[in-house]
Design a protein around this motif. Sequence first.
Motif, short mmCIF file in Angstrom:
data_model
loop_
_atom_site.label_atom_id
_atom_site.label_comp_id
_atom_site.label_asym_id
_atom_site.label_seq_id
_atom_site.Cartn_x
_atom_site.Cartn_y
_atom_site.Cartn_z
N GLN A 63 -0.75 -5.22 8.27
CA GLN A 63 -0.38 -4.46 9.46
C GLN A 63 -0.26 -5.37 10.68
OE1 GLN A 63 -3.44 -1.46 9.48
NE2 GLN A 63 -2.11 0.03 8.47
N VAL A 64 -1.12 -6.36 10.77
CA VAL A 64 -1.02 -7.32 11.88
C VAL A 64 0.28 -8.13 11.77
CG1 VAL A 64 -2.05 -9.41 12.87
CG2 VAL A 64 -3.50 -7.48 12.26
N LEU A 65 0.62 -8.54 10.55
CA LEU A 65 1.87 -9.30 10.36
C LEU A 65 3.09 -8.44 10.68
CD1 LEU A 65 1.20 -11.42 7.17
CD2 LEU A 65 1.31 -12.18 9.53
N VAL A 66 3.05 -7.17 10.32
CA VAL A 66 4.16 -6.28 10.65
C VAL A 66 4.25 -6.08 12.16
CG1 VAL A 66 4.96 -3.89 10.45
CG2 VAL A 66 4.22 -5.13 8.42
N TRP A 67 3.10 -6.04 12.83
CA TRP A 67 3.09 -5.85 14.27
C TRP A 67 3.81 -6.99 14.99
CZ3 TRP A 67 1.42 -7.66 18.99
CH2 TRP A 67 1.33 -6.72 20.02
N SER A 69 5.98 -9.08 13.51
CA SER A 69 7.07 -9.52 12.63
C SER A 69 8.32 -10.00 13.34
CB SER A 69 7.41 -8.43 11.62
OG SER A 69 7.89 -7.29 12.28
N PRO A 70 8.79 -9.38 14.43
CA PRO A 70 10.01 -9.92 15.05
C PRO A 70 9.84 -11.35 15.54
CG PRO A 70 9.57 -7.72 15.88
CD PRO A 70 8.39 -8.12 15.08
N VAL A 71 8.68 -11.65 16.10
CA VAL A 71 8.41 -13.01 16.58
C VAL A 71 8.37 -13.98 15.40
CG1 VAL A 71 6.75 -14.47 17.79
CG2 VAL A 71 7.17 -12.13 18.58
N LEU A 72 7.66 -13.59 14.34
CA LEU A 72 7.55 -14.47 13.17
C LEU A 72 8.91 -14.68 12.49
CD1 LEU A 72 4.26 -13.24 11.47
CD2 LEU A 72 4.66 -15.40 12.63
N THR A 103 7.98 -10.13 4.76
CA THR A 103 8.65 -9.15 3.90
C THR A 103 7.65 -8.44 3.00
OG1 THR A 103 10.62 -10.54 3.92
CG2 THR A 103 10.51 -8.85 2.23
N VAL A 104 6.77 -9.19 2.39
CA VAL A 104 5.75 -8.58 1.52
C VAL A 104 4.81 -7.69 2.33
CG1 VAL A 104 3.74 -9.12 0.08
CG2 VAL A 104 5.87 -10.36 -0.25
N SER A 105 4.52 -8.08 3.57
CA SER A 105 3.67 -7.24 4.42
C SER A 105 4.33 -5.91 4.72
CB SER A 105 3.36 -7.98 5.72
OG SER A 105 2.63 -9.13 5.47
N PHE A 106 5.66 -5.91 4.96
CA PHE A 106 6.37 -4.64 5.14
C PHE A 106 6.25 -3.77 3.90
CE2 PHE A 106 8.73 -6.22 8.86
CZ PHE A 106 8.73 -5.07 9.62
N VAL A 107 6.41 -4.36 2.74
CA VAL A 107 6.32 -3.60 1.49
C VAL A 107 4.92 -3.04 1.29
CG1 VAL A 107 6.44 -3.83 -1.03
CG2 VAL A 107 8.21 -4.86 0.40
N VAL A 108 3.90 -3.84 1.56
CA VAL A 108 2.51 -3.39 1.38
C VAL A 108 2.20 -2.25 2.34
CG1 VAL A 108 0.10 -4.08 1.73
CG2 VAL A 108 1.63 -5.53 0.41
N VAL A 109 2.62 -2.37 3.60
CA VAL A 109 2.37 -1.30 4.57
C VAL A 109 3.13 -0.04 4.19
CG1 VAL A 109 2.75 -0.63 6.98
CG2 VAL A 109 1.74 -2.84 6.45
N ALA A 110 4.34 -0.18 3.70
CA ALA A 110 5.12 0.99 3.28
C ALA A 110 4.50 1.67 2.06
CB ALA A 110 6.56 0.59 3.00
N GLN A 113 1.52 3.64 2.86
CA GLN A 113 1.95 4.78 3.67
C GLN A 113 1.26 4.80 5.03
OE1 GLN A 113 1.44 8.25 1.25
NE2 GLN A 113 3.14 7.71 -0.09
N ALA A 114 1.03 3.61 5.56
CA ALA A 114 0.48 3.49 6.91
C ALA A 114 1.64 3.54 7.90
CB ALA A 114 -0.28 2.18 7.06
N GLN A 115 1.29 3.85 9.12
CA GLN A 115 2.34 3.91 10.15
C GLN A 115 2.76 2.49 10.50
OE1 GLN A 115 1.25 6.10 13.59
NE2 GLN A 115 3.37 6.42 14.19
N VAL A 116 4.05 2.28 10.56
CA VAL A 116 4.61 0.96 10.88
C VAL A 116 4.68 0.84 12.41
CG1 VAL A 116 6.61 -0.54 10.67
CG2 VAL A 116 5.91 0.89 8.74
N VAL A 117 3.99 -0.18 12.93
CA VAL A 117 3.97 -0.45 14.37
C VAL A 117 4.49 -1.87 14.58
CG1 VAL A 117 2.57 -0.57 16.45
CG2 VAL A 117 1.98 1.08 14.67
N ILE A 118 5.60 -1.98 15.30
CA ILE A 118 6.20 -3.29 15.57
C ILE A 118 6.18 -3.52 17.07
CG2 ILE A 118 8.28 -4.69 15.41
CD1 ILE A 118 9.02 -3.10 12.91
N LEU A 119 5.41 -4.51 17.50
CA LEU A 119 5.22 -4.85 18.91
C LEU A 119 4.83 -3.63 19.73
CD1 LEU A 119 8.11 -7.40 19.49
CD2 LEU A 119 5.70 -7.88 19.07
N GLY A 120 3.97 -2.80 19.20
CA GLY A 120 3.46 -1.64 19.89
C GLY A 120 4.31 -0.39 19.81
#
Length: 123
Positions: A63-67, A69-72, A103-110, A113-120
Amino acid sequence: MSDVFWEAQEESEHPDESELRYKRPWWVTLGAVVDLLLLFAIVPVGILSLIPFFFLIYIYLAQVLVWISPVLLLLNAAVFWWSFRRKQAATTALAALGIAFVTVSFVVVALWQAQVVILGIRF
C-alpha cells in the motif's frame, strides 16, 4: 608455470569506451539507492510472507508503494532510459526491478481488495 596465456597489448591512442566514461547524474544515483532499499525491504518480507503476520506487513508495504507509485514509476522510467542508452546493465536491471515492484504492489493491493490510494487520492 611461468608462461603467460596472453600477449601484452600495445597502448592505443583511442581508449575503449567503458561505463566509467559517463558521469552519473544525481537522480540516477537516487533512483538506484531507492531501488536497492526497496529490494532489501521487499525480498525478506516476501520470503516471510508465508507466515500470516508477515503477510500483513507485506500488504502494508504494498500500500505504501502504491501510494508513491507515480513518483517511483517516473523515476525508474527515467533511470531505465538513461542507463539503457549508456549500456549500464546493473542500473537498468534495478530500474526494471523497481517498476516490477510497483506493478506487483498494485496487483497485491487489488487482490487484497484494499482501497487504492495514490498520492492521497482515493480510487
